[in-house]
Design an enzyme around this catalytic site. Structure first.
Site, PDB file in Angstrom:
ATOM      1  CE  LYS A 121      -4.007  -2.106   0.117  1.00 15.26           C
ATOM      2  NZ  LYS A 121      -3.601  -3.429  -0.367  1.00 15.26           N
TER       3      LYS A 121
HETATM    4  C1  LIG Z   1      -9.332  -2.590  -1.621  1.00 15.74           C
HETATM    5  C2  LIG Z   1      -8.839  -3.371  -0.448  1.00 15.74           C
HETATM    6  N1  LIG Z   1      -9.648  -3.572   0.593  1.00 15.74           N
HETATM    7  C3  LIG Z   1      -9.246  -4.236   1.687  1.00 15.74           C
HETATM    8  C4  LIG Z   1      -7.973  -4.749   1.770  1.00 15.74           C
HETATM    9  C5  LIG Z   1      -7.623  -5.561   2.973  1.00 15.74           C
HETATM   10  O1  LIG Z   1      -6.602  -5.035   3.693  1.00 15.74           O
HETATM   11  P1  LIG Z   1      -5.624  -5.986   4.557  1.00 15.74           P
HETATM   12  O2  LIG Z   1      -4.803  -6.788   3.606  1.00 15.74           O
HETATM   13  O3  LIG Z   1      -4.818  -5.008   5.345  1.00 15.74           O
HETATM   14  O4  LIG Z   1      -6.472  -6.836   5.421  1.00 15.74           O
HETATM   15  C6  LIG Z   1      -7.078  -4.544   0.718  1.00 15.74           C
HETATM   16  C7  LIG Z   1      -5.695  -4.968   0.708  1.00 15.74           C
HETATM   17  O5  LIG Z   1      -5.142  -5.890   0.989  1.00 15.74           O
HETATM   18  C8  LIG Z   1      -7.532  -3.851  -0.432  1.00 15.74           C
HETATM   19  O6  LIG Z   1      -6.735  -3.641  -1.477  1.00 15.74           O
END
Ligand SMILES: Cc1ncc(COP(=O)(O)O)c(C=O)c1O
Length: 383
Positions: free
Chosen positions: A187
């Site tokens: 990210k």
């Molecule tokens: C659009 C989106 N939503 C939610 C997530 C979930 O985040 P995490 O991986 O930190 O749980 C991600 C990324 O991984 C994402 O790209």
């Protein structure tokens, strides 16, 4: 640059002495679980976004799960969500007991959810809408907010792509009831694992803090400091806490975010200049509104209709250039096929054409130009 088999990886993190030194200091402090650095990260993140509260959690998926629970989603409810999204939001909806109802995108020039189709997806059981700011481009929040208000729905923002993006001067993540961020390694603000929920709603923030830590009324940190000696449990919560080491990384990365986003914007502009319209390849979000600032998380391109995406990806791979697809639409996954009760023609039309080339702020000039050249050559070979 991190260790990698790629000449140009899809994403990359910067590791330097300042970051390593900050982490070492926290490790040496002897307090590793949630404590003062998490509080500081929350304070600075809330201030950065212009939101009243920021609640740090273990990851972006936990953020979505807690936000949906906190706005009241549960069994019997439906939640409208774009199918062109990472699967986390759909899974989080299911884990509240509610059902996802998938909606379509605007079209090939705008891969964000279409407010008209959101409205068509709303029914008597709809409780909330999860919006995504796809690739870091703010979605049509004014129209979504207006219809949500009319139908009495909560809007939860999946702002995983959008730290620092804004609409009309207001930051993404502060445009709905709750904004959910991810600090996964790829990210704009990479921590490894981590997440944040931003809200202006005092009651919601209090509920989120309880849900994050077992529904307990005090923290281990409070008891360690002698600020409390006992606790009550008032909700069946989770352990979705962030720890001090990751909050330390988050604080360093947050201070670097504006520069990171600006560098991404420059690289995305170079991609657009070199790629958009070449050999039938297009870049969505070309016609941005003046009041829309993207965080340029992804520089997604649409391959020409009928192009063999696997062949294009293989050609780039052969040159050490990593690519990805954001996303295989959620309604096409085995788990969600039966939930796919609605036609999503515009999502289906772009799904096979999506391709994500590398993008991160410290890409070198050579890396950027290598991606452009490889992509143009591969697409031309498809004609
Ligand atoms: C659009 C989106 N939503 C939610 C997530 C979930 O985040 P995490 O991986 O930190 O749980 C991600 C990324 O991984 C994402 O790209």
């Amino acid at each position: 640059m991190s260790e990698s088999r790629w000449r140009v990886p899809l994403s990359d993190i910067t590791v330097d002495d300042e970051l390593a030194g900050a982490v070492l200091e926290t490790v040496r402090s002897g307090w590793w679980s949630m404590g003062p650095r998490v509080t500081e990260f929350e304070r600075e993140f809330a201030e950065f976004c212009g939101g009243r509260h920021a609640v740090a959690v273990a990851n972006g998926t936990a953020a979505l799960h807690l936000a949906l629970l906190a706005v009241g989603c549960g069994p019997g409810d439906e939640v409208v969500v774009p199918s062109l999204n990472f699967v986390a939001a759909a899974n989080a909806i299911v884990h509240t007991g509610a059902e996802p109802v998938f909606c379509d995108v605007v079209g090939p020039d705008d891969l964000n959810l279409d407010p008209t189709d959101v409205e068509a997806a709303v029914g008597p059981r709809t409780k909330a809408i999860v919006v995504l700011h796809y690739a870091g481009f703010p979605c049509a929040m004014d129209a979504i907010a207006e219809l949500a208000e009319r139908h009495g729905l909560a809007v939860v923002e999946d702002a995983a792509h959008a730290p620092g993006a804004s609409l009309g001067g207001r930051m993404c993540g502060t445009l709905g009831r709750a904004g959910c961020f991810s600090f996964f390694s790829n990210k704009n603000l990479p921590v490894g694992e981590g997440g944040m929920i931003v809200t202006d709603d005092d009651e919601l923030a209090a509920r989120l803090r309880l849900l994050r830590s077992h529904g307990m009324t005090t923290l281990t940190w409070d008891r360690h400091r002698g600020h409390a000696s006992s606790y009550d449990v008032v909700l069946p919560g989770f352990n979705y806490r962030l720890d001090e080491v990751r909050a330390t990384v988050g604080l360093v990365q947050l201070r670097r975010l504006p520069e990171e986003n600006a560098a991404r914007a420059r690289i995305a502009a170079r991609y657009r200049e070199a790629l958009d319209g070449q050999h039938g390849l297009t870049m969505p979000f070309g016609r941005g509104g003046d009041d829309r600032v993207s965080s340029h998380h992804l520089a997604v391109v649409l391959l020409p209709e009928g192009a063999d995406r696997a062949a294009v990806r293989a050609a780039l791979d052969a040159q050490g250039i990593q690519t990805s697809v954001h996303y295989p639409p959620i309604h096409t996954f085995t788990q969600y096929r039966s939930a796919a009760r609605r036609e999503l023609p515009r999502t289906d039309a772009v799904a096979e054409r999506l391709l994500t080339p590398p993008l991160y702020g410290h890409m070198s000039h050579e890396q950027i130009e290598a991606v452009i050249e490889a992509l143009l050559t591969a697409v031309e070979a498809e004609k």
